[in-house]
Design a protein around this motif. Structure first.
Motif, short mmCIF file in Angstrom:
data_model
loop_
_atom_site.label_atom_id
_atom_site.label_comp_id
_atom_site.label_asym_id
_atom_site.label_seq_id
_atom_site.Cartn_x
_atom_site.Cartn_y
_atom_site.Cartn_z
N VAL A 70 7.42 11.64 -1.49
CA VAL A 70 6.48 10.79 -1.69
C VAL A 70 5.43 11.45 -2.63
O VAL A 70 5.34 12.72 -2.77
CB VAL A 70 5.46 10.83 -0.47
N ALA A 71 5.09 10.59 -3.71
CA ALA A 71 4.11 11.03 -4.93
C ALA A 71 2.96 10.35 -4.63
O ALA A 71 2.93 9.16 -4.24
CB ALA A 71 4.63 10.65 -6.33
N ILE A 72 1.72 10.93 -5.07
CA ILE A 72 0.56 10.33 -5.05
C ILE A 72 -0.03 10.10 -6.44
O ILE A 72 0.18 10.94 -7.24
CB ILE A 72 -0.41 11.10 -4.42
N TYR A 73 -0.41 8.95 -6.79
CA TYR A 73 -0.86 8.56 -8.27
C TYR A 73 -2.28 8.15 -7.92
O TYR A 73 -2.80 7.37 -7.27
CB TYR A 73 -0.21 7.52 -8.91
N ASP A 123 10.86 8.93 -3.96
CA ASP A 123 10.97 7.60 -3.21
C ASP A 123 10.15 6.65 -3.05
O ASP A 123 10.42 5.53 -3.07
CB ASP A 123 11.71 8.18 -1.72
N LEU A 124 8.79 6.96 -3.03
CA LEU A 124 7.70 6.40 -2.75
C LEU A 124 6.46 6.78 -3.33
O LEU A 124 6.22 8.03 -3.55
CB LEU A 124 7.32 6.33 -1.41
N ILE A 125 5.47 6.08 -4.16
CA ILE A 125 4.25 6.33 -4.88
C ILE A 125 3.35 5.60 -3.95
O ILE A 125 3.48 4.51 -3.67
CB ILE A 125 4.58 5.54 -6.27
N ILE A 126 2.28 6.29 -3.65
CA ILE A 126 1.17 5.99 -2.95
C ILE A 126 0.12 5.78 -3.82
O ILE A 126 -0.24 6.73 -4.72
CB ILE A 126 0.80 6.80 -1.77
N THR A 127 -0.76 4.89 -4.05
CA THR A 127 -1.72 4.60 -5.03
C THR A 127 -2.97 3.89 -4.48
O THR A 127 -2.65 3.04 -3.31
CB THR A 127 -1.38 4.27 -6.32
N LYS A 128 -4.12 4.01 -4.83
CA LYS A 128 -5.26 3.14 -4.08
C LYS A 128 -5.09 1.65 -4.46
O LYS A 128 -5.24 0.90 -3.38
CB LYS A 128 -6.65 3.46 -4.69
N SER A 129 -4.73 1.41 -5.51
CA SER A 129 -4.80 -0.24 -5.72
C SER A 129 -4.09 -0.72 -6.73
O SER A 129 -3.68 0.29 -7.82
CB SER A 129 -6.09 -0.91 -5.80
N ILE A 130 -3.76 -1.89 -6.89
CA ILE A 130 -2.91 -2.31 -8.10
C ILE A 130 -3.90 -2.15 -9.57
O ILE A 130 -3.10 -1.44 -10.43
CB ILE A 130 -2.59 -3.78 -8.08
#
Length: 171
Positions: A53-56, A122-129
């Motif tokens: 997982v990556a955080i943007y 595998d997955l990017i988590i971000t606050k909003s579009i």
């Protein structure tokens, strides 16, 4: 040193004070809105025992008021990843004071996409579009690019509770 440089330095000092204030603080002492993690149990691990997982995180101005938001996002998503067994934090990609209207100057965003292309995420988590991209065409093209990678990369937009890989979950 010019007045602008002095203001910039003092602005950086103020932002650093805000950052220091949140480091190591017991989360129980803060009143925050935690990220919505209901989707996590729905995301199957399609490749391995560990979901990478990556955080943007991005804030569009260099304003010190957005520093709190910036730090809260980083800490909340780090906690989200740590709370889920089988999730591994690959990295935090954070553009501070960068407009989302163009991908050109977003160094961390471009590094994130390069790491996806290298098969590290595998997955990017971000606050909003809108944190991912303000330009609709850039957002859609990037999501399509990520979905077509072998193996594909999903993006989870927390505010919209939207997973870009609908086959991964029933959201």
């Amino acid at each position: 040193m010019s007045q602008k440089e002095e203001r910039r330095l003092s602005k950086e000092e103020r932002k650093n004070k805000i950052r220091e204030k949140y480091r190591g603080v017991d989360p129980d002492l803060l009143e925050t809105l935690p990220p919505d993690a209901d989707f996590v149990d729905e995301v199957p691990n399609i490749r391995r025992d560990v979901l990478r997982v990556a955080i943007y995180v991005r804030v569009s101005t260099d304003d010190e008021n957005q520093t709190s938001s910036f730090e809260f996002q980083i800490n909340a998503y780090k906690d989200m990843v740590e709370e889920h067994e089988g999730w591994e934090l690959v990295g935090i990609y954070a553009d501070e004071g960068i407009s989302g209207t163009s991908l050109q100057h977003r160094i961390e965003f471009n590094r994130l996409i390069a790491d996806c292309e290298a098969g590290k995420i595998d997955l990017i988590i971000t606050k909003s579009i809108s944190r991912f991209a303000r330009n609709t065409v850039d957002s859609l093209l990037t999501q399509r690019k990520l979905a077509n990678m072998k193996p594909p990369v999903a993006v989870y937009f927390e505010t919209e509770n939207l997973n870009s890989m609908p086959l991964w979950s029933s959201i």
